[in-house]
Design a protein around this motif. Sequence first.
Motif, PDB file in Angstrom:
ATOM      1  N   ARG A 196      -4.938  -1.467 -10.735  1.00 21.78           N
ATOM      2  CA  ARG A 196      -3.996  -1.709  -9.640  1.00 21.78           C
ATOM      3  C   ARG A 196      -3.741  -0.694  -8.846  1.00 21.78           C
ATOM      4  O   ARG A 196      -3.235  -0.714  -7.684  1.00 21.78           O
ATOM      5  N   GLN A 360      -4.412   4.897  -2.422  1.00 22.17           N
ATOM      6  CA  GLN A 360      -3.194   4.842  -2.780  1.00 22.17           C
ATOM      7  C   GLN A 360      -2.158   5.046  -1.510  1.00 22.17           C
ATOM      8  O   GLN A 360      -1.612   5.992  -1.529  1.00 22.17           O
ATOM      9  N   HIS A 361      -2.277   3.980  -0.671  1.00 19.00           N
ATOM     10  CA  HIS A 361      -1.456   3.976   0.500  1.00 19.00           C
ATOM     11  C   HIS A 361      -0.774   2.750   0.589  1.00 19.00           C
ATOM     12  O   HIS A 361      -1.450   1.600   0.336  1.00 19.00           O
ATOM     13  N   THR A 362       0.404   2.689   1.304  1.00 20.24           N
ATOM     14  CA  THR A 362       0.956   1.541   1.626  1.00 20.24           C
ATOM     15  C   THR A 362       0.067   0.603   2.864  1.00 20.24           C
ATOM     16  O   THR A 362       0.086  -0.568   2.724  1.00 20.24           O
ATOM     17  N   LEU A 789       5.455   4.736   4.801  1.00 23.18           N
ATOM     18  CA  LEU A 789       6.695   4.298   4.920  1.00 23.18           C
ATOM     19  C   LEU A 789       7.556   5.549   4.897  1.00 23.18           C
ATOM     20  O   LEU A 789       8.566   5.497   5.348  1.00 23.18           O
TER      21      LEU A 789
ATOM     22  N   GLY B 115       7.019   2.231  -2.165  1.00 17.40           N
ATOM     23  CA  GLY B 115       5.967   1.744  -1.167  1.00 17.40           C
ATOM     24  C   GLY B 115       4.926   1.302  -1.568  1.00 17.40           C
ATOM     25  O   GLY B 115       4.417   1.897  -2.547  1.00 17.40           O
ATOM     26  N   TYR B 116       4.486   0.078  -1.169  1.00 18.13           N
ATOM     27  CA  TYR B 116       3.467  -0.716  -1.633  1.00 18.13           C
ATOM     28  C   TYR B 116       2.551  -1.293  -0.591  1.00 18.13           C
ATOM     29  O   TYR B 116       2.995  -1.730   0.398  1.00 18.13           O
ATOM     30  N   ASP B 117       1.261  -1.419  -0.811  1.00 16.01           N
ATOM     31  CA  ASP B 117       0.210  -2.203  -0.123  1.00 16.01           C
ATOM     32  C   ASP B 117       0.388  -3.747  -0.044  1.00 16.01           C
ATOM     33  O   ASP B 117       0.955  -4.331  -0.973  1.00 16.01           O
ATOM     34  N   SER B 118       0.619  -3.886   1.178  1.00 15.23           N
ATOM     35  CA  SER B 118       1.142  -5.393   1.430  1.00 15.23           C
ATOM     36  C   SER B 118       0.350  -6.438   0.719  1.00 15.23           C
ATOM     37  O   SER B 118       0.343  -7.718   0.540  1.00 15.23           O
ATOM     38  N   VAL B 119      -1.245  -6.158   0.535  1.00 15.67           N
ATOM     39  CA  VAL B 119      -2.223  -7.153  -0.191  1.00 15.67           C
ATOM     40  C   VAL B 119      -1.952  -6.985  -1.489  1.00 15.67           C
ATOM     41  O   VAL B 119      -2.170  -8.244  -2.436  1.00 15.67           O
ATOM     42  N   THR B 120      -2.189  -5.713  -2.171  1.00 17.06           N
ATOM     43  CA  THR B 120      -2.296  -5.633  -3.565  1.00 17.06           C
ATOM     44  C   THR B 120      -1.323  -5.024  -4.388  1.00 17.06           C
ATOM     45  O   THR B 120      -1.283  -4.887  -5.463  1.00 17.06           O
ATOM     46  N   LEU B 121      -0.284  -4.581  -3.605  1.00 16.29           N
ATOM     47  CA  LEU B 121       0.960  -4.007  -4.326  1.00 16.29           C
ATOM     48  C   LEU B 121       0.401  -2.673  -4.951  1.00 16.29           C
ATOM     49  O   LEU B 121       1.150  -2.151  -5.742  1.00 16.29           O
ATOM     50  N   MET B 122      -0.569  -2.201  -4.407  1.00 14.57           N
ATOM     51  CA  MET B 122      -0.743  -0.727  -4.869  1.00 14.57           C
ATOM     52  C   MET B 122       0.420   0.154  -4.255  1.00 14.57           C
ATOM     53  O   MET B 122       0.947  -0.002  -3.463  1.00 14.57           O
ATOM     54  N   GLN B 123       0.513   1.131  -5.111  1.00 11.64           N
ATOM     55  CA  GLN B 123       1.684   2.101  -4.722  1.00 11.64           C
ATOM     56  C   GLN B 123       1.239   3.362  -3.944  1.00 11.64           C
ATOM     57  O   GLN B 123       0.080   3.463  -3.648  1.00 11.64           O
ATOM     58  N   GLU B 124       2.304   3.793  -3.245  1.00  4.20           N
ATOM     59  CA  GLU B 124       1.818   4.902  -2.405  1.00  4.20           C
ATOM     60  C   GLU B 124       2.152   6.199  -3.120  1.00  4.20           C
ATOM     61  O   GLU B 124       3.250   6.731  -3.346  1.00  4.20           O
ATOM     62  N   SER B 125       1.003   6.848  -3.504  1.00  7.95           N
ATOM     63  CA  SER B 125       1.207   8.272  -4.120  1.00  7.95           C
ATOM     64  C   SER B 125       0.381   9.710  -3.192  1.00  7.95           C
ATOM     65  O   SER B 125       0.206  10.326  -4.070  1.00  7.95           O
TER      66      SER B 125
END
Lengths: 802, 135
Positions: A196, A360-362, A789, B115-125
């Motif tokens: 995920r 790993q991006h929004t 973000l 912060g999360y991707d709109s489709v998969t809820l991937m995190q922003e790291s």
Amino acid sequence: MLRKKTSGVANGPLSSSFIGKAAETVVDRRAFLRGSGLAIGGLATAAALVGSNVTPAQAVGSAASVEIRKSVCTHCSVGCTVVAEVQNGVWTGQEPGWDSPINLGAHCAKGASVRETASGERRLKYPMKLTGGKWVRMSWDDAINEIGDQMLDIRKKSGPDSVYWLGSAKHSNEQAYLFRKFYAYWGTNNGDHQARICHSTTVAGVANTWGYGAMTNSYNDMHNSKAIFIIGGNPAEAHPVSLMHVLKAKEQNNAPVIVCDPRFTRTAAHADEYVRFRPGSDVALIWGIMWHIFDNKWEDKEFIRQRVYGMEDVMAEVKKWDPAETERVTGVPGSQLKRVAKIMANNRPGTFVWCMGGTQHTNGNNNTRAYCAFQLALGNMGTAGGGANIFRGHCNVQGATDFCVLSHSLPGYYGLSAGAWKHWARVWGEDIDWLKGRFDSLKGKDGKSKSLMNMKGIPVSRWIDGVLEDKDNMDQPDNLRAMVFWGHAPNSQTRMKEMKTAMEKLDLMVVIDPYPTVSAVLSDRTDGVYLLPATTQFETYGSVTASNRSLQWREKIIEPSFDSLPDHTIIYKFAKKFGFADRMFRKIKVTDDEPYVEDVTREFNGGMWTIGYTGQSPERIKAHMANQHVFDRTTLQANGGELDGEYYGLPWPCWGTAEMGHPGTPLLYDTSKPVAEGGLCFRARFGVEHEGNNLLAEGSYPVGSEIKDGYPEFTMGMLKKLGWDGDLTAGERAAIEKVAGDKTNWKVDLSGGIQRVAIKHGCAPFGNAKARVKVWTFPDPIPLHREPLYTSRRDLVADYPT
Amino acid sequence: MILTSGRLVEYEGGGDETRSNPWLAELQQDMFVEMNPFDANGKNIRNGDMVWVKTPEGAQIKVMAQVTERVAKGVAFLPFHFGGHLEGKDLRSKYPEGADPYVLGESANTAFTYGYDSVTLMQESKCSLCTIERV
């Protein structure tokens, strides 16, 4: 951190207490080992670690007592073979696999030291629980009983969804499959794993573009590349052995290497062209390069006409990204991007590699789809040397994803619909109503009751919110009250301070892992935490899927250390405690609580039709592992011998049953080969038309196809229409009738008859369509640049809203 | 400054296995942040100094500065395999005896934000913000 050592001296202060003693003077290898109490045996290990193909002379006398066992490294997804030397049950020596077509006798630092992972003294040794702030040793039986009783109590009071099953990319395929099945039997979709937060945006983006969400070619196939484009990836450090294959193309084909990364990485050090861009501006960068491609008409028009849907819309978006605008957003000058575009246009086929830097991006799903559009525009898909070579991160993150240790699907990406559950219930021999009864339900806004069985669970990235959020805002009856971290590092997730708060609020935390992990220490809990020692993969056996979709078989090198147990045994123990072991393991032999791994492989072979995990029987995978030397190091195809023509590790899809003998699919969507020999087309997954436009391929089809054009996915009805149903055996026909008669789709035909017959006529069971660069079901059908973000460029937010 | 993250060759994932492996632990002993000489000089930070990396959501981590042109001006990089320190506190004593990894350090993800991707809820790291100051 990376420092040059001068005369063996590591300079700089050392923070941890155990190194501290030695640090006041200098630290060299010996001092380090002395400081850690590891000097004994250190030199012997050092000798074993020197990567040499020469057998030491003194080994001859004792050769009879040395047993050789083969396994696969448990770190990244390259899948390097580890050859272990075992004496009297002790792992004494280690060599890299010289016959493996994947690592060709090479290892990185991590691979070279895996013996220590299994035999290390810092392992979690016994089941333990935290009582009054102290770790207390306990027996397995007591641990399973205590944890089980608390979970059953939570289940009774708050429902099955209040326990979260967080699995691992380190499970073998069999363990991943059992784990997914296990939380289905528990009655929740609240399970997930590392993927995920690694490549979910890739899987979603890529599968929605051309059908399957995986690396399309292979590490080895990069030998055929005329150009190599790497973005958001640092394989020199993250997948070191893969770089060997990149550098072979660079030397042999004079292939230019282009590395796009905000950081000048060790990979960038090998680049002919290093493009430094602002983090989070991937889409702008790709469109900025494609601006030059379209401006100069370098795109592959015939490929696009036959095999791509929606490219005009991409072109319209790309038009906005002229050199000035691209530089304003990404910081990269137009002159450099024109050069990059020209290199990629003049050196086809080129391959395209990406990793976490892109995902790993929004805006991750837009990034991955922009990458796909780039390759499709150049016609680089479905060809040797081209492809989207998505390097995955963990040793079995591909397999664990394929078996859907995820919150939104059953194994094989079947989803969570009623039809998907019916399919798997048939495979398991399970009563679908009993399964339904395991799940909670919710009243929807329309007042109707909806089973949580068909609703997505909480993804791992949001488990924290599952604990901390007001339960009235959630799609389940109560908050999460128990977390099981099964082979998961919590420090791979963002927002760790909030995570600490969430951990402290839980009733129960269970950590199952060979090492205690950060989960054991992050929170300030003094009670209600259990640590259960799992084995490493070197202390058990089973199959594992490398990034290139090849399956490899690990042998057990040593017996489990200390009190550790393999994951599948622990799953069985919990299933027994919860009272559904006999149901869950009805097709699997179990001895002393350990399920027989080969039976598990055979069970999933019987259900994984969607992505072709059906032809890889344990016997076939083991035969490949035992005969690694017969496979070509570029094509991965066996050259002569009993395996002649098969591809190493039977990369999925390996269609049909094992008896059908499909060789595996080394390159996805490659129409230059018949489907029966590993060829494919793009998958028909999105219907046959969109807004009146044809979505099926036009005049493009795999060699030998009797349908010389696009076609939808196969059903029994379609076979009849084509007049091919006469090729079905009586047994196949009966099985198909039983599922849904003419409506039976190839994916749920447990006999495999529909796909066997389709392939016999040269067709792909999943149809033959165009790839789509416009995903109308996503928030941004055409990928758009959106500011991060937390952006450093607030001046851009108005133009490119987050 | 922009904050990004990535891997090191010596460690993998959360690093619990690899930081418990003496052959690898020896090679990477300290959690660090890479910053450009321009930014370091402006803050009077020298290579090897301990610094605080502070984030917009209020977390901070104490790590060693690696001053290098590997990163551009205005960009800081954190490797993500470390764990066992939290906001300057060493948690070694909380591990079961004999099972603590050889090397501990601040986790990059303490500093990474919502912060999360709109489709998969991937995190922003890979893209957040921070300030860096000397300890």
